[in-house]
Design an enzyme around this catalytic site. Structure first.
Site, mmCIF file in Angstrom:
data_model
loop_
_atom_site.group_PDB
_atom_site.id
_atom_site.type_symbol
_atom_site.label_atom_id
_atom_site.label_comp_id
_atom_site.label_asym_id
_atom_site.label_seq_id
_atom_site.Cartn_x
_atom_site.Cartn_y
_atom_site.Cartn_z
ATOM 1 N N PRO A 34 -40.585 -32.583 4.636
ATOM 2 C CA PRO A 34 -41.641 -33.342 5.323
ATOM 3 C C PRO A 34 -42.520 -32.426 6.166
ATOM 4 O O PRO A 34 -42.050 -31.412 6.687
ATOM 5 C CB PRO A 34 -40.865 -34.319 6.227
ATOM 6 N N ARG A 37 -47.310 -33.675 10.866
ATOM 7 C CA ARG A 37 -48.256 -34.639 11.424
ATOM 8 C C ARG A 37 -48.716 -35.762 10.499
ATOM 9 O O ARG A 37 -49.509 -36.591 10.898
ATOM 10 C CB ARG A 37 -49.475 -33.894 11.994
ATOM 11 N N ASP A 107 -39.843 -21.941 5.844
ATOM 12 C CA ASP A 107 -38.858 -22.328 4.821
ATOM 13 C C ASP A 107 -38.550 -21.253 3.776
ATOM 14 O O ASP A 107 -37.666 -21.435 2.939
ATOM 15 C CB ASP A 107 -39.313 -23.624 4.125
ATOM 16 N N HIS A 122 -44.887 -17.998 11.884
ATOM 17 C CA HIS A 122 -43.935 -18.710 12.736
ATOM 18 C C HIS A 122 -42.478 -18.345 12.442
ATOM 19 O O HIS A 122 -41.571 -19.061 12.841
ATOM 20 C CB HIS A 122 -44.156 -20.223 12.614
ATOM 21 N N CYS A 133 -27.879 -10.602 23.034
ATOM 22 C CA CYS A 133 -27.794 -9.167 22.713
ATOM 23 C C CYS A 133 -28.743 -8.754 21.590
ATOM 24 O O CYS A 133 -28.902 -7.576 21.313
ATOM 25 C CB CYS A 133 -26.365 -8.777 22.360
ATOM 26 N N CYS A 151 -22.690 -15.885 19.330
ATOM 27 C CA CYS A 151 -22.444 -14.495 18.945
ATOM 28 C C CYS A 151 -21.104 -14.042 19.542
ATOM 29 O O CYS A 151 -20.586 -14.674 20.475
ATOM 30 C CB CYS A 151 -23.594 -13.674 19.523
ATOM 31 N N CYS A 153 -20.729 -11.763 21.514
ATOM 32 C CA CYS A 153 -20.985 -11.436 22.928
ATOM 33 C C CYS A 153 -21.060 -12.695 23.796
ATOM 34 O O CYS A 153 -21.203 -12.603 25.016
ATOM 35 C CB CYS A 153 -22.273 -10.630 23.058
ATOM 36 N N ASN A 214 -56.570 -29.905 1.300
ATOM 37 C CA ASN A 214 -55.719 -30.661 2.226
ATOM 38 C C ASN A 214 -55.886 -32.148 1.973
ATOM 39 O O ASN A 214 -56.995 -32.609 1.725
ATOM 40 C CB ASN A 214 -56.117 -30.332 3.673
ATOM 41 N N ILE A 232 -51.854 -30.203 -3.072
ATOM 42 C CA ILE A 232 -52.064 -28.779 -3.325
ATOM 43 C C ILE A 232 -51.284 -28.267 -4.542
ATOM 44 O O ILE A 232 -51.755 -27.399 -5.274
ATOM 45 C CB ILE A 232 -51.759 -27.956 -2.045
HETATM 46 P P1 OAD Z 1 -49.095 -30.425 9.797
HETATM 47 O O1 OAD Z 1 -48.022 -31.422 9.546
HETATM 48 O O2 OAD Z 1 -49.780 -30.458 11.101
HETATM 49 O O3 OAD Z 1 -50.225 -30.545 8.680
HETATM 50 C C1 OAD Z 1 -49.898 -30.648 7.329
HETATM 51 C C2 OAD Z 1 -51.163 -31.032 6.600
HETATM 52 O O4 OAD Z 1 -50.881 -30.965 5.209
HETATM 53 C C3 OAD Z 1 -51.638 -32.447 6.891
HETATM 54 O O5 OAD Z 1 -53.000 -32.392 7.244
HETATM 55 C C4 OAD Z 1 -51.450 -33.203 5.561
HETATM 56 O O6 OAD Z 1 -52.503 -34.096 5.273
HETATM 57 C C5 OAD Z 1 -51.456 -32.083 4.566
HETATM 58 N N1 OAD Z 1 -50.617 -32.293 3.368
HETATM 59 C C6 OAD Z 1 -49.385 -32.839 3.284
HETATM 60 N N2 OAD Z 1 -48.918 -32.795 2.032
HETATM 61 C C7 OAD Z 1 -49.899 -32.215 1.278
HETATM 62 C C8 OAD Z 1 -50.040 -31.884 -0.087
HETATM 63 N N3 OAD Z 1 -49.081 -32.137 -0.978
HETATM 64 N N4 OAD Z 1 -51.197 -31.293 -0.494
HETATM 65 C C9 OAD Z 1 -52.204 -31.030 0.392
HETATM 66 N N5 OAD Z 1 -52.117 -31.322 1.698
HETATM 67 C C10 OAD Z 1 -50.987 -31.897 2.144
HETATM 68 O O7 OAD Z 1 -48.458 -28.986 9.498
HETATM 69 P P2 OAD Z 1 -49.002 -27.552 9.934
HETATM 70 O O8 OAD Z 1 -50.484 -27.524 9.973
HETATM 71 O O9 OAD Z 1 -48.287 -26.553 9.101
HETATM 72 O O10 OAD Z 1 -45.157 -24.977 14.270
HETATM 73 O O11 OAD Z 1 -48.437 -27.468 11.395
HETATM 74 C C11 OAD Z 1 -48.596 -26.284 12.113
HETATM 75 C C12 OAD Z 1 -47.401 -26.040 12.983
HETATM 76 O O12 OAD Z 1 -47.096 -27.208 13.740
HETATM 77 C C13 OAD Z 1 -46.119 -25.756 12.268
HETATM 78 O O13 OAD Z 1 -46.029 -24.424 11.809
HETATM 79 C C14 OAD Z 1 -45.101 -26.028 13.309
HETATM 80 C C15 OAD Z 1 -45.659 -27.310 13.875
HETATM 81 O O14 OAD Z 1 -45.366 -27.551 15.164
HETATM 82 C C16 OAD Z 1 -44.076 -24.610 14.930
HETATM 83 O O15 OAD Z 1 -42.991 -25.146 14.777
HETATM 84 C C17 OAD Z 1 -44.313 -23.487 15.897
#
Ligand code: OAD
Length: 239
Positions: A34, A37, A107, A122, A133, A151, A153, A214, A232
């Site tokens: 999953p 957002r 991942d 990330h 440590c 760990c 330690c 996207n 995608i």
């Molecule tokens: P988001 O969940 O914010 O955005 C994912 C985007 O991918 C959304 O706009 C969806 O519409 C789109 N999407 C989902 N499935 C898709 C598909 N099959 N084809 C095309 N688009 C698709 O994820 P990120 O932008 O990666 O950071 O979030 C950025 C960071 O927020 C993550 O690296 C993580 C999170 O907090 C940390 O944990 C530091």
């Protein structure tokens, strides 16, 4: 899949040997992980604390048990495989057309698909180390099992990922800027472009072939030279 936009992308890819890809969680949803957002993403599920809080440095320090409950239940998805986006990107690198994959994902699926030059902004869930440590630890101890992994330690083992409140790695960021700045085509995919500083890196692009793939709209749509609101994996299966 065939549309004027996808055909245009295919033509651009065919003609270029300096493509850079910048991606996020949407690249792996078709593998069964999953995103954060989307409506069915991690941030719309009910937890005692918001995931952005759980995934923060101070929360990890104060509540490692709750952190690890979330980590194992939500971040770790068993048996995932690269999908057609990961696979096609690896092929493009092998064909000498793609210079780098810059990803916000943790991942490891780009490497599993065969990509070599992957800049993990990330970090990765496939690496762990002791927060006290610094010694490298077995990621299985962190990703499987129960309780807080420790760990020898006595320190708490932590994932080699960038938690909220933590800075990005300088060296990886520098390399990402270098590739983006010099790219002929920058393909951005599967990211809401909401999380900084990662999202801000795309501002270094100076070319005129900015491609956004996207499902939903992003704050950068208006800067794109080509926008594809499709899955995608399906797009990359056609280019
Ligand atoms: P988001 O969940 O914010 O955005 C994912 C985007 O991918 C959304 O706009 C969806 O519409 C789109 N999407 C989902 N499935 C898709 C598909 N099959 N084809 C095309 N688009 C698709 O994820 P990120 O932008 O990666 O950071 O979030 C950025 C960071 O927020 C993550 O690296 C993580 C999170 O907090 C940390 O944990 C530091």
């Amino acid at each position: 899949m065939s549309s004027a936009e996808v055909e245009k992308l295919k033509k651009w890819i065919d003609e270029s040997d300096n493509i850079v890809f910048f991606g996020g969680a949407g690249v792996s949803t078709e593998s069964g992980i999953p995103d954060f957002r989307s409506v069915d993403g991690l941030y719309n599920q009910k937890w005692k604390y918001p995931p952005e809080t759980i995934l923060s440095h101070s929360f990890f320090e104060a509540n490692p048990e709750e952190y690890y409950r979330f980590h194992r239940e939500k971040l770790i998805v068993d048996g995932v495989q690269p999908n057609r986006a990961h696979i096609r990107l690896a092929e493009l690198e092998q064909e000498g057309k793609l210079k780098a994959v810059i990803t916000q994902n943790i991942d490891g699926l780009h490497q599993a698909a065969g990509s070599k030059n992957v800049l993990e902004l990330h970090g990765s869930l496939l690496r762990a180390y002791c927060s006290k440590c610094g010694k490298t630890a077995d990621p299985d101890v962190m990703n499987k099992g129960t309780g807080v992994p420790r760990c020898d330690c006595g320190g708490v083992i932590r994932p080699d990922i960038v938690l909220y409140e933590e800075p990005l790695d300088d060296d990886i960021t520098r390399k990402a800027v270098h590739y983006i700045r010099n790219a002929d085509i920058l393909i951005i995919g599967g990211t809401s472009l909401n999380v900084y500083p990662a999202a801000g890196l795309i501002n270094y692009y100076r070319g005129n072939k900015l491609v956004l793939i996207n499902l939903s709209e992003t704050p950068y749509d208006r800067y794109a030279d080509l926008i594809i609101h499709e899955k995608i994996g399906e797009v990359f299966a056609s280019v």
